[in-house]
Design a protein around this motif. Structure first.
Motif, PDB file in Angstrom:
ATOM      1  N   ILE A   1     -25.530  23.114 -13.595  1.00 26.06           N
ATOM      2  CA  ILE A   1     -24.626  22.244 -12.837  1.00 26.06           C
ATOM      3  C   ILE A   1     -23.696  21.507 -13.796  1.00 26.06           C
ATOM      4  O   ILE A   1     -22.489  21.373 -13.557  1.00 26.06           O
ATOM      5  CB  ILE A   1     -25.437  21.244 -11.995  1.00 26.06           C
ATOM      6  N   GLY A   2     -24.235  21.034 -14.905  1.00 24.68           N
ATOM      7  CA  GLY A   2     -23.447  20.273 -15.864  1.00 24.68           C
ATOM      8  C   GLY A   2     -22.314  21.063 -16.488  1.00 24.68           C
ATOM      9  O   GLY A   2     -21.294  20.487 -16.884  1.00 24.68           O
ATOM     10  N   ARG A   3     -22.463  22.376 -16.581  1.00 24.77           N
ATOM     11  CA  ARG A   3     -21.397  23.191 -17.187  1.00 24.77           C
ATOM     12  C   ARG A   3     -20.096  23.097 -16.392  1.00 24.77           C
ATOM     13  O   ARG A   3     -19.012  23.287 -16.953  1.00 24.77           O
ATOM     14  CB  ARG A   3     -21.852  24.651 -17.278  1.00 24.77           C
ATOM     15  N   SER A   4     -20.208  22.796 -15.099  1.00 26.24           N
ATOM     16  CA  SER A   4     -18.998  22.648 -14.283  1.00 26.24           C
ATOM     17  C   SER A   4     -18.591  21.186 -14.117  1.00 26.24           C
ATOM     18  O   SER A   4     -17.572  20.894 -13.489  1.00 26.24           O
ATOM     19  CB  SER A   4     -19.218  23.274 -12.898  1.00 26.24           C
ATOM     20  N   GLU A   5     -19.402  20.258 -14.674  1.00 26.90           N
ATOM     21  CA  GLU A   5     -19.111  18.831 -14.500  1.00 26.90           C
ATOM     22  C   GLU A   5     -18.733  18.142 -15.806  1.00 26.90           C
ATOM     23  O   GLU A   5     -18.369  16.970 -15.796  1.00 26.90           O
ATOM     24  CB  GLU A   5     -20.338  18.123 -13.912  1.00 26.90           C
ATOM     25  N   GLY A   6     -18.801  18.842 -16.907  1.00 25.65           N
ATOM     26  CA  GLY A   6     -18.457  18.246 -18.195  1.00 25.65           C
ATOM     27  C   GLY A   6     -18.344  19.320 -19.248  1.00 25.65           C
ATOM     28  O   GLY A   6     -18.369  20.523 -18.961  1.00 25.65           O
ATOM     29  N   THR A   7     -18.196  18.886 -20.492  1.00 27.71           N
ATOM     30  CA  THR A   7     -18.100  19.798 -21.634  1.00 27.71           C
ATOM     31  C   THR A   7     -19.441  19.846 -22.349  1.00 27.71           C
ATOM     32  O   THR A   7     -19.958  18.807 -22.780  1.00 27.71           O
ATOM     33  CB  THR A   7     -17.013  19.322 -22.612  1.00 27.71           C
ATOM     34  N   LEU A   8     -20.014  21.034 -22.471  1.00 25.76           N
ATOM     35  CA  LEU A   8     -21.291  21.186 -23.170  1.00 25.76           C
ATOM     36  C   LEU A   8     -21.041  21.088 -24.666  1.00 25.76           C
ATOM     37  O   LEU A   8     -20.428  21.958 -25.268  1.00 25.76           O
ATOM     38  CB  LEU A   8     -21.923  22.532 -22.817  1.00 25.76           C
ATOM     39  N   GLU A   9     -21.536  20.012 -25.269  1.00 21.67           N
ATOM     40  CA  GLU A   9     -21.346  19.783 -26.701  1.00 21.67           C
ATOM     41  C   GLU A   9     -22.416  20.466 -27.536  1.00 21.67           C
ATOM     42  O   GLU A   9     -22.153  20.917 -28.650  1.00 21.67           O
ATOM     43  CB  GLU A   9     -21.339  18.279 -27.005  1.00 21.67           C
ATOM     44  N   CYS A  10     -23.643  20.521 -27.016  1.00 24.92           N
ATOM     45  CA  CYS A  10     -24.709  21.188 -27.752  1.00 24.92           C
ATOM     46  C   CYS A  10     -25.874  21.455 -26.814  1.00 24.92           C
ATOM     47  O   CYS A  10     -25.992  20.855 -25.741  1.00 24.92           O
ATOM     48  CB  CYS A  10     -25.178  20.356 -28.948  1.00 24.92           C
ATOM     49  N   GLY A  11     -26.744  22.363 -27.228  1.00 25.64           N
ATOM     50  CA  GLY A  11     -27.922  22.681 -26.429  1.00 25.64           C
ATOM     51  C   GLY A  11     -27.576  23.545 -25.240  1.00 25.64           C
ATOM     52  O   GLY A  11     -26.689  24.393 -25.293  1.00 25.64           O
ATOM     53  N   GLY A  12     -28.339  23.339 -24.161  1.00 29.28           N
ATOM     54  CA  GLY A  12     -28.039  24.032 -22.922  1.00 29.28           C
ATOM     55  C   GLY A  12     -28.828  25.292 -22.665  1.00 29.28           C
ATOM     56  O   GLY A  12     -28.601  25.967 -21.658  1.00 29.28           O
ATOM     57  N   SER A  13     -29.772  25.630 -23.550  1.00 29.10           N
ATOM     58  CA  SER A  13     -30.483  26.891 -23.364  1.00 29.10           C
ATOM     59  C   SER A  13     -31.993  26.713 -23.523  1.00 29.10           C
ATOM     60  O   SER A  13     -32.456  25.825 -24.247  1.00 29.10           O
ATOM     61  CB  SER A  13     -30.010  27.928 -24.398  1.00 29.10           C
ATOM     62  N   ARG A  14     -32.720  27.601 -22.857  1.00 26.65           N
ATOM     63  CA  ARG A  14     -34.149  27.700 -23.109  1.00 26.65           C
ATOM     64  C   ARG A  14     -34.350  28.349 -24.474  1.00 26.65           C
ATOM     65  O   ARG A  14     -33.662  29.314 -24.822  1.00 26.65           O
ATOM     66  CB  ARG A  14     -34.819  28.535 -22.025  1.00 26.65           C
ATOM     67  N   LEU A  15     -35.277  27.828 -25.246  1.00 24.59           N
ATOM     68  CA  LEU A  15     -35.562  28.389 -26.563  1.00 24.59           C
ATOM     69  C   LEU A  15     -36.474  29.595 -26.413  1.00 24.59           C
ATOM     70  O   LEU A  15     -37.482  29.544 -25.686  1.00 24.59           O
ATOM     71  CB  LEU A  15     -36.210  27.336 -27.459  1.00 24.59           C
ATOM     72  N   SER A  16     -36.129  30.672 -27.120  1.00 22.27           N
ATOM     73  CA  SER A  16     -36.922  31.897 -26.993  1.00 22.27           C
ATOM     74  C   SER A  16     -36.897  32.675 -28.304  1.00 22.27           C
ATOM     75  O   SER A  16     -35.841  33.047 -28.795  1.00 22.27           O
ATOM     76  CB  SER A  16     -36.380  32.774 -25.863  1.00 22.27           C
ATOM     77  N   ASN A  17     -38.040  32.823 -28.888  1.00 22.38           N
ATOM     78  CA  ASN A  17     -38.337  33.748 -29.982  1.00 22.38           C
ATOM     79  C   ASN A  17     -39.842  33.707 -30.168  1.00 22.38           C
ATOM     80  O   ASN A  17     -40.561  33.197 -29.308  1.00 22.38           O
ATOM     81  CB  ASN A  17     -37.559  33.401 -31.265  1.00 22.38           C
ATOM     82  N   ASP A  18     -40.338  34.183 -31.259  1.00 18.04           N
ATOM     83  CA  ASP A  18     -41.786  34.259 -31.441  1.00 18.04           C
ATOM     84  C   ASP A  18     -42.470  32.904 -31.338  1.00 18.04           C
ATOM     85  O   ASP A  18     -43.627  32.801 -30.914  1.00 18.04           O
ATOM     86  CB  ASP A  18     -42.117  34.895 -32.788  1.00 18.04           C
ATOM     87  N   ASP A  19     -41.770  31.830 -31.741  1.00 12.78           N
ATOM     88  CA  ASP A  19     -42.366  30.497 -31.711  1.00 12.78           C
ATOM     89  C   ASP A  19     -42.305  29.849 -30.340  1.00 12.78           C
ATOM     90  O   ASP A  19     -43.008  28.875 -30.088  1.00 12.78           O
ATOM     91  CB  ASP A  19     -41.662  29.582 -32.724  1.00 12.78           C
ATOM     92  N   TYR A  20     -41.448  30.347 -29.458  1.00 15.05           N
ATOM     93  CA  TYR A  20     -41.171  29.653 -28.203  1.00 15.05           C
ATOM     94  C   TYR A  20     -41.462  30.459 -26.937  1.00 15.05           C
ATOM     95  O   TYR A  20     -41.520  29.891 -25.848  1.00 15.05           O
ATOM     96  CB  TYR A  20     -39.695  29.239 -28.161  1.00 15.05           C
ATOM     97  N   ASP A  21     -41.634  31.765 -27.042  1.00 21.65           N
ATOM     98  CA  ASP A  21     -41.661  32.617 -25.849  1.00 21.65           C
ATOM     99  C   ASP A  21     -42.747  32.239 -24.844  1.00 21.65           C
ATOM    100  O   ASP A  21     -42.571  32.420 -23.642  1.00 21.65           O
ATOM    101  CB  ASP A  21     -41.841  34.086 -26.257  1.00 21.65           C
ATOM    102  N   ASP A  22     -43.867  31.730 -25.327  1.00 22.19           N
ATOM    103  CA  ASP A  22     -44.981  31.432 -24.422  1.00 22.19           C
ATOM    104  C   ASP A  22     -44.962  30.001 -23.890  1.00 22.19           C
ATOM    105  O   ASP A  22     -45.854  29.611 -23.135  1.00 22.19           O
ATOM    106  CB  ASP A  22     -46.318  31.679 -25.131  1.00 22.19           C
ATOM    107  N   GLY A  23     -43.950  29.214 -24.290  1.00 21.33           N
ATOM    108  CA  GLY A  23     -43.916  27.810 -23.900  1.00 21.33           C
ATOM    109  C   GLY A  23     -42.680  27.449 -23.111  1.00 21.33           C
ATOM    110  O   GLY A  23     -41.784  28.263 -22.870  1.00 21.33           O
ATOM    111  N   TYR A  24     -42.614  26.158 -22.723  1.00 23.74           N
ATOM    112  CA  TYR A  24     -41.540  25.678 -21.849  1.00 23.74           C
ATOM    113  C   TYR A  24     -40.555  24.820 -22.652  1.00 23.74           C
ATOM    114  O   TYR A  24     -40.401  23.626 -22.410  1.00 23.74           O
ATOM    115  CB  TYR A  24     -42.145  24.882 -20.696  1.00 23.74           C
ATOM    116  N   PHE A  25     -39.891  25.465 -23.607  1.00 17.21           N
ATOM    117  CA  PHE A  25     -39.033  24.756 -24.548  1.00 17.21           C
ATOM    118  C   PHE A  25     -37.565  24.864 -24.149  1.00 17.21           C
ATOM    119  O   PHE A  25     -37.099  25.929 -23.738  1.00 17.21           O
ATOM    120  CB  PHE A  25     -39.210  25.329 -25.954  1.00 17.21           C
TER     121      PHE A  25
END
Length: 482
Positions: free
Chosen positions: A340-364
């Motif tokens: 929702i925020g992508r249409s309401e402002g400018t995304l300066e940083c972040g914005g994604s779920r983290l995913s790789n070997d360290d993150y795939d099994d968690g809610y990061f």
């Protein structure tokens, strides 16, 4: 090896009458089961209320200093198990190890605080209007109270309700959140070991519909204290009001920090960053709006973006800067708001779920900053409960104050300024139950009242400090002629 816990009813650890259970998994590794708990039913609630009601008379007649001694001992026993409680909290809820240790210490301190305050529970004497008369008040407990607590502070909030309720002479039935109930069981183990009589405090785990609803609607429960969402809290208050129970609900927030031109912008970014991204933004007092004067707006956006990008996200057991969301549903909700925020402002940083070997099994998820947000945007008006900060531009101090108040919530608010007049005007005029100067919106002292305005609270009684005892006590006025 996952541990299996029980309900604590009438001094005994028991299974649910249904025999059904639910598992709690690690937010950092969803395949890891941390614990198993009873999926309780109305019958379990009724048994717990039976026990609490039966124990009420004896506990009420126990002298305040004796009740306080049990609370103090429970705090000391919890202190002995601090490392165990800290690790359990991290594994269930996802906080970083440092955050969890701080929360456990707060629970310890609350036990000791109300253990001492139990000695002060008395009334006041007033002058009567005639001779041979005494006029005074005394405090009495409400009776049996229901405590319904959230997952985001799974040991501190239960204890800051439980300790004053017991200190005031009430008996208790507590329903913890199903996402992180084990630390509550550990607290009850400490109370049991401290000598709390059977039936005085009881804990029943399970869903809101199967446990919370029957508990709130029971005609033998005399008061209800709830912390959670505004939607659920409103329903709790309405149900409790049907038979005139005393009720206290602390609910959501959309907390602003105002940044004025006199502020040190690097320090302001750090202060707001800690408030926004600490505890993964999963705090009712989290900073979710930065309202920044136009003279320093661009500088602040650059500074807060740099701060957010510097944070290390990971498993709370490794003590990173930020841990995972508590559950898949909470992560999904945050990601929906980011979309929702992508249409309401400018995304300066972040914005994604983290995913790789360290993150795939968690809610990061990444710490996320949006600039150019209007104050009527959804991400500036609705509680997200995740590490998402909306940065709103203000033309002046008066404009910033107006923007801060232009929201349905009113829990915590702060201003960063070196101008004393601005600071004093802000704390006097902001519509929030907690107002701060040059501090983050999160963080509370345990000996002063806590609560919100507007949709953040039922605006009945505050929590913590003497106000916590006020909620759990009734005052009787006594006239004596002799």
């Amino acid at each position: 090896m996952p541990r299996t816990y029980g309900n604590f009813i009438d001094g005994e650890w028991t299974e649910s009458r249904s025999g059904e259970t639910f598992d709690v998994t690690s937010p950092a590794s969803a395949g890891e089961t941390v614990s198993s708990h009873p999926a309780s039913s109305r019958e379990d609630v009724e048994a717990a209320v039976d026990a609490a009601v039966a124990a009420q008379g004896e506990w009420e007649s126990t002298p305040g200093p004796s009740r306080g001694a049990i609370l103090t001992k429970a705090g000391s026993l919890l202190a002995d198990r601090k490392d165990e409680a800290t690790e359990l909290l991290v594994r269930e809820e996802g906080k970083t190890r440092s955050e969890a240790a701080g929360e456990v210490q707060r629970a310890i301190d609350i036990f000791h605080y109300y253990g001492a305050k139990a000695r002060d529970l008395g009334g006041v004497t007033k002058s009567a209007s005639g001779p041979d008369k005494d006029l005074y008040t005394k405090r009495e407990p409400l009776g049996t109270v229901a405590l319904i607590t959230p997952w985001n502070y799974p040991i501190a909030i239960p204890v800051w309700k439980l300790a004053p309720a017991l200190a005031a002479g009430n008996t208790v039935v507590l329903k913890p959140a199903s996402e992180a109930p084990s630390v509550v069981s550990l607290v009850f183990e400490c109370l049991e070991a401290a000598g709390l009589p059977a039936g005085v405090a009881n804990v029943v785990t399970g869903s809101g519909s199967d446990v919370g609803g029957p508990l709130v609607s029971s005609d033998r429960v005399d008061g209800v204290s709830f912390t959670g969402s505004t939607e659920v809290g409103t329903m709790v208050a309405e149900t409790a009001a049907e038979d005139l129970k005393r009720v206290q609900c602390e609910m959501g927030g959309k907390n602003p920090t105002v940044v004025m031109p006199s502020a040190d912008i690097e320090e302001a970014a750090k202060t707001i960053g800690v408030g926004a991204f600490g505890t993964t933004g999963q705090s009712c007092t989290a900073t979710s709006r930065a309202i920044v004067h136009e003279a320093v707006y661009d500088e602040f956006v650059a500074a807060i973006t740099e701060y957010a990008n510097s944070l290390v996200v990971g498993d709370g057991l490794d003590d990173p800067d930020m841990g995972p969301h508590v559950s898949e549903s909470e992560l999904s909700s945050t990601l929906e708001y980011i979309d929702i925020g992508r249409s309401e402002g400018t995304l300066e940083c972040g914005g994604s779920r983290l995913s790789n070997d360290d993150y795939d099994d968690g809610y990061f998820v990444e710490p996320t900053v949006f600039s150019g947000v209007e104050n009527d945007a959804r991400i500036a008006q609705e509680e997200i409960f995740g590490p998402v900060l909306a940065v709103v531009e203000a033309e002046s101090f008066d404009d910033a104050l107006s923007l801060a108040n232009d929201v349905d919530y009113g829990l915590s608010a702060s201003i960063i300024t070196q101008d004393l007049t601005e600071g004093k005007r802000f704390v006097n005029d902001v519509e929030a139950g907690v107002a701060k100067i040059n501090e983050k919106t999160t963080g509370l002292e345990l000996h002063v009242p806590f609560g919100g305005y507007k949709d953040s609270s039922t605006n009945t009684y505050r929590e913590q400090g003497d106000a916590g005892l006020d909620f759990f006590s009734s005052v009787k006025t006594i006239y004596e002629n002799y």
